[in-house]
Each structure stands twice: as structure tokens, then as C-alpha cells.
Write an enzyme that holds these catalytic residues in place. Structure first.
Site, PDB file in Angstrom:
ATOM      1  N   CYS A 198       0.811  -1.228   0.000  1.00  0.00           N
ATOM      2  CA  CYS A 198       0.000   0.000   0.000  1.00  0.00           C
ATOM      3  C   CYS A 198       0.839   1.270   0.000  1.00  0.00           C
ATOM      4  CB  CYS A 198      -0.945  -0.006   1.189  1.00  0.00           C
ATOM      5  SG  CYS A 198      -1.942  -1.478   1.228  1.00  0.00           S
TER       6      CYS A 198
ATOM      7  N   HIS B 163      -3.734   6.614   3.590  1.00  0.00           N
ATOM      8  CA  HIS B 163      -4.057   5.342   2.947  1.00  0.00           C
ATOM      9  C   HIS B 163      -5.459   4.918   3.386  1.00  0.00           C
ATOM     10  CE1 HIS B 163      -4.027   1.391   1.442  1.00  0.00           C
ATOM     11  NE2 HIS B 163      -3.749   0.781   2.583  1.00  0.00           N
TER      12      HIS B 163
ATOM     13  N   ASN C  39      -9.930  -0.967   0.418  1.00  0.00           N
ATOM     14  CA  ASN C  39      -8.473  -0.806   0.362  1.00  0.00           C
ATOM     15  C   ASN C  39      -7.974  -1.288  -1.008  1.00  0.00           C
ATOM     16  OD1 ASN C  39      -5.706  -1.010   0.615  1.00  0.00           O
ATOM     17  ND2 ASN C  39      -5.754  -2.030   2.610  1.00  0.00           N
TER      18      ASN C  39
HETATM   19  N1  ACO Z   1     -17.608 -10.252   9.901  1.00  0.00           N
HETATM   20  C1  ACO Z   1     -17.965 -10.587  11.133  1.00  0.00           C
HETATM   21  N2  ACO Z   1     -17.064 -10.899  12.093  1.00  0.00           N
HETATM   22  C2  ACO Z   1     -15.756 -10.866  11.767  1.00  0.00           C
HETATM   23  C3  ACO Z   1     -15.317 -10.528  10.469  1.00  0.00           C
HETATM   24  C4  ACO Z   1     -16.306 -10.209   9.520  1.00  0.00           C
HETATM   25  N3  ACO Z   1     -15.997  -9.853   8.265  1.00  0.00           N
HETATM   26  N4  ACO Z   1     -13.977 -10.565  10.448  1.00  0.00           N
HETATM   27  C5  ACO Z   1     -13.564 -10.925  11.670  1.00  0.00           C
HETATM   28  N5  ACO Z   1     -14.648 -11.121  12.483  1.00  0.00           N
HETATM   29  C6  ACO Z   1     -14.682 -11.522  13.875  1.00  0.00           C
HETATM   30  C7  ACO Z   1     -13.432 -12.277  14.287  1.00  0.00           C
HETATM   31  O1  ACO Z   1     -13.544 -13.631  13.948  1.00  0.00           O
HETATM   32  C8  ACO Z   1     -13.448 -12.042  15.779  1.00  0.00           C
HETATM   33  O2  ACO Z   1     -14.358 -12.947  16.376  1.00  0.00           O
HETATM   34  P1  ACO Z   1     -14.040 -13.627  17.798  1.00  0.00           P
HETATM   35  O3  ACO Z   1     -13.942 -12.483  18.770  1.00  0.00           O
HETATM   36  O4  ACO Z   1     -15.218 -14.507  17.996  1.00  0.00           O
HETATM   37  O5  ACO Z   1     -12.736 -14.346  17.608  1.00  0.00           O
HETATM   38  C9  ACO Z   1     -14.027 -10.625  15.934  1.00  0.00           C
HETATM   39  O6  ACO Z   1     -14.699 -10.345  14.699  1.00  0.00           O
HETATM   40  C10 ACO Z   1     -12.986  -9.572  16.197  1.00  0.00           C
HETATM   41  O7  ACO Z   1     -11.907  -9.768  15.296  1.00  0.00           O
HETATM   42  P2  ACO Z   1     -10.703  -8.764  15.204  1.00  0.00           P
HETATM   43  O8  ACO Z   1      -9.753  -9.245  14.139  1.00  0.00           O
HETATM   44  O9  ACO Z   1     -10.148  -8.495  16.563  1.00  0.00           O
HETATM   45  O10 ACO Z   1     -11.478  -7.460  14.679  1.00  0.00           O
HETATM   46  P3  ACO Z   1     -10.933  -6.012  14.466  1.00  0.00           P
HETATM   47  O11 ACO Z   1     -11.741  -5.053  15.203  1.00  0.00           O
HETATM   48  O12 ACO Z   1      -9.436  -5.939  14.602  1.00  0.00           O
HETATM   49  O13 ACO Z   1     -11.283  -5.774  12.923  1.00  0.00           O
HETATM   50  C11 ACO Z   1     -10.124  -5.771  10.824  1.00  0.00           C
HETATM   51  C12 ACO Z   1     -10.718  -6.611  11.936  1.00  0.00           C
HETATM   52  C13 ACO Z   1     -11.246  -4.977  10.189  1.00  0.00           C
HETATM   53  C14 ACO Z   1      -9.459  -6.672   9.802  1.00  0.00           C
HETATM   54  C15 ACO Z   1      -9.090  -4.780  11.431  1.00  0.00           C
HETATM   55  O14 ACO Z   1      -8.199  -5.484  12.275  1.00  0.00           O
HETATM   56  C16 ACO Z   1      -8.264  -4.049  10.386  1.00  0.00           C
HETATM   57  O15 ACO Z   1      -8.780  -3.282   9.612  1.00  0.00           O
HETATM   58  N6  ACO Z   1      -6.956  -4.226  10.443  1.00  0.00           N
HETATM   59  C17 ACO Z   1      -6.032  -3.535   9.543  1.00  0.00           C
HETATM   60  C18 ACO Z   1      -5.980  -4.284   8.269  1.00  0.00           C
HETATM   61  C19 ACO Z   1      -5.310  -3.504   7.184  1.00  0.00           C
HETATM   62  O16 ACO Z   1      -5.353  -2.304   7.128  1.00  0.00           O
HETATM   63  N7  ACO Z   1      -4.710  -4.250   6.290  1.00  0.00           N
HETATM   64  C20 ACO Z   1      -4.165  -3.727   5.107  1.00  0.00           C
HETATM   65  C21 ACO Z   1      -2.795  -3.230   5.244  1.00  0.00           C
HETATM   66  S1  ACO Z   1      -2.305  -2.430   3.849  1.00  0.00           S
HETATM   67  C22 ACO Z   1      -1.588  -3.472   2.676  1.00  0.00           C
HETATM   68  O17 ACO Z   1      -0.404  -3.413   2.449  1.00  0.00           O
HETATM   69  C23 ACO Z   1      -2.351  -4.429   1.925  1.00  0.00           C
END
Ligand code: ACO
Length: 335
Positions: free
Chosen positions: A116, A257, A287
């Protein structure tokens, strides 16, 4: 001899027409529109057609950027593409394919991989080539068919990413007021496993095992990435502003980003940015990795919000991990 500076002379972008909405995803994985909007701010993302490749999207963005620059394709003397979803994983580079499709032949062309952060990394390269006197008009492109490495049965990643492309022409100028002011780019491979596509590559060459274990899809430590992203993006902006004796309140366009609204909000709040300073496209494109920043610049260009000479503060992070920030005026003509 007069000084030569690098300036952003134009911007262009392309988003595929097919929309993948949260309600579409509800039918594919165990998720809800409410969860996705609350945790990410994303409502929909664009997905390229089966026969539409990263280079095709890059070409559309590039042609628009060249046209808006007032130059012709013949004036371009370097083409660089940032992508982690190239047309071909090894060779030829997507930049070579884009150059050929545009009709720019016999100029240097190559790809870079910085996930990214790719577009801001490209700015550092274009600036160095131009200010060293080696090139005059550099076409930079961030293009991604991220859908080609997403596992649409993994709810933790498939809700986040989309496809698209953005491009800019970076040109030599003698006018210091048009110049890219500053760029900070860095990386730390200690966090390489936060975002990884395990195969194909020299570690895991293409094999049946690769397919059986879905190693060709992106794997992400979402929560860890989230926390590091907020920290890095905030630190980056504080440093570049301090280095240039600027306050966050003096920036009309903060363009982070577009990974997750909560990340953007946390960074904006830490810097006391007003809502109108922060550019947002994450709700409609998700993203798009290396295409994210130029698509966002294009968004404010097309809506008339970006005026010639106005300052932009770019701030990004991505797989690697890589991160970068840039401070520059928009030196192109507006509509
Ligand atoms: N729908 C419903 N529930 C979900 C989903 C979904 N799509 N995805 C995860 N969950 C659940 C998980 O299983 C977890 O359940 P549990 O508590 O029973 O285990 C719960 O939601 C919480 O999961 P977390 O991973 O802690 O959720 P978080 O609030 O961190 O959100 C997310 C997840 C949206 C992926 C967030 O962590 C995020 O945006 N992280 C940054 C990712 C990013 O920016 N990546 C790109 C980098 S740039 C590049 O170079 C490509």
C-alpha cells in the site's frame, strides 16, 4: 545552472464498474453489513472483470494522467508501476505492459513492490530521477487487481480489499513553489508476517500443495496491523510536519491510505484534524493498496475540492511493513 525540482503535474484514476457491496458479501461469508461498516467504514468496493488485468486498469489511469498533464505519451521518459498484483508474478513487469499498451516504447520501465505504500515510494523514485537530471517526465502508476489474491471464503480479509488504479505525471520544474516539498519513506521487515501472500515464490513455488493450502491468497494479522498502522501513520505525519515547520491545521488535504475508517479517524483525531481536511474514499473503494492514495487524490481533483497549488499531505503504510509520508502542492491545472 538553475535548480530542477520534481512536481506533480497531473492525476488520473480508474475504478472498475462492478460493485461488490456488503450485502453481496453477506451471501458469501458469515458477516453483516453492520459489522463491516462499524469495524471498517467500507460499504462497497470495485472488482475488475475476469478479463480485466492490473495493466488494463493502469493504462486507463495513466492515459487520463497524461492527457491532463498537457503532455503527450512521447514526452514520458520513465514509467514505474507499484503493484503487488502484477499481471505476471515474475516477468514481464506490469510497467512494461502498460508502456506498450500506451505506445510508450524504448523508455525505461519497471515495477516496485511496497504494497500500500507503493505510490508514495514511487514519488521518492520519480523525485530522485528528476532532481538528479536523469529524467524529465515520469509516469507513476499504482494499480492493483487485489481480488486476484483474496480468498473470498475468508471473512477477515475479503471484506477489506478492492481493485483499481491511479496514476500521476511527475515533471521537472524550475518553479520551487510547484516542487514536492518532502518525502519520508521507511520499512521494517521484522513485521513481514503481518501481511503476506505465501506463494508462489522461491519459498513456496507453485504446486498442488500451494492450491490445497490456499497459499496464493493474502494472509493478514488484522489486529496487529491495525495497531501498528495507527502508531506509524500518526508518527509519520508528526515528523514530516515538524521537519517542515508546519502545523496540522495548515494542511487543506490530508490524504491517508484508505484501509479502514477507524484507522483514519484515530490518526486524524490524534492530529486534531478537522473532518473537512481528511480525504475519505474507503467507503466506496475499500483498500486498493498501491492505488489507494492516487485514487483519493483523483477523487478530490474530480470533485473540484483540490485547487492548483494547494498542499497535500500523503500518509501510508502497507505490507513489508512499509510506510511513507509526503508533503507536496498539487502543481496540475484544475478543471
Ligand atoms: N464479519 C464478522 N465478524 C468478523 C469478520 C467479519 N468480516 N472478520 C472478523 N470477524 C470476527 C473475528 O472472527 C473475531 O471474532 P471472535 O472475537 O469470535 O474471535 C471478531 O470479529 C474480532 O476480530 P478482530 O480481528 O479483533 O477485529 P478487528 O476489530 O481488529 O477488525 C479488521 C478486523 C477490520 C481486519 C481490522 O483489524 C483491520 O482493519 N486491520 C487492519 C488491516 C489492514 O489495514 N490491512 C491492510 C494493510 S495495507 C496493505 O499493504 C495491503
Amino acid at each position: 545552472m538553475a535548480s530542477v525540482y520534481a512536481s506533480m503535474r497531473s492525476i488520473g484514476a480508474y475504478a472498475p464498474s462492478r460493485i461488490l457491496s456488503n450485502s453481496d458479501l453477506e451471501k458469501m461469508v458469515d458477516t453483516t453489513d453492520e459489522w463491516i461498516v462499524k469495524r471498517t467504514g467500507i460499504k462497497e468496493r470495485r472488482i475488475a472483470a475476469n478479463d480485466e488485468y492490473t495493466s488494463d486498469m493502469g493504462v486507463k489511469a495513466a492515459l487520463q494522467a497524461i492527457e491532463r498533464s498537457g503532455l503527450s505519451a512521447n514526452d514520458i521518459d520513465l514509467v514505474i508501476c507499484a503493484t503487488v498484483t502484477p499481471d505476471y508474478f515474475n516477468m514481464p513487469s506490469t510497467a512494461c505492459i502498460i508502456s506498450d499498451k500506451i505506445g510508450i516504447n524504448d523508455v525505461q520501465a519497471f515495477d516496485i513492490s511496497a504494497a500500500c505504500s507503493g505510490f508514495v515510494y514511487l514519488l521518492t523514485i520519480a523525485k530522485a530521477f528528476i532532481e538528479s537530471g536523469m529524467k524529465k517526465n515520469v509516469l507513476i502508476i499504482g494499480a492493483e487487481k487485489f481480488s486476484s489474491i483474496v480468498d473470498y471464503t475468508d471473512r477477515g480479509t475479503c471484506i477489506l480489499f478492492g481493485d483499481g488504479a491511479g496514476a500521476a505525471v511527475i515533471s521537472a520544474t524550475s518553479d520551487k513553489n510547484e516542487a514536492i516539498i518532502d518525502i519520508h519513506a521507511s520499512a521494517d521487515g521484522a513485521y513481514a508476517d503481518f501481511l503476506v501472500t505465501p506463494a508462489p515464490g522461491s519459498v513456496n513455488p507453485a504446486s498442488q500443495e500451494m492450491l490445497d493450502n490456499k497459499l496464493n491468497f493474502v494472509q493478514m494479522k488484522g489486529n496487529e496491523t491495525f495497531k501498528l498502522a495507527v502508531k506509524t501513520l500518526t508518527k509519520d505525519v508528526i515528523e514530516i510536519l515538524k521537519h517542515n515547520n508546519l502545523q496540522a491545521s495548515e494542511i487543506p488535504h490530508f490524504i491517508p491510505h484508505q484501509a479502514n475508517y477507524r484507522i483514519i479517524k484515530a490518526v486524524g483525531d490524534a492530529l486534531n484534524m478537522k473532518e473537512e481536511q481528511v480525504v475519505l474514499t474507503v467507503h466506496k473503494y475499500g483498500n486498493t493498496s498501491a492505488a489507494s492514495i492516487p485514487m483519493a487524490i483523483n477523487d478530490i481533483y474530480e470533485s473540484g475540492r483540490l485547487k492548483t497549488g494547494e498542499l497535500m499531505l500523503l500518509d501510508t503504510f502497507g505490507g513489508g511493513l512499509t510506510w511513507a509520508s509526503a508533503l507536496l502542492p498539487f502543481a496540475g491545472k484544475v478543471k
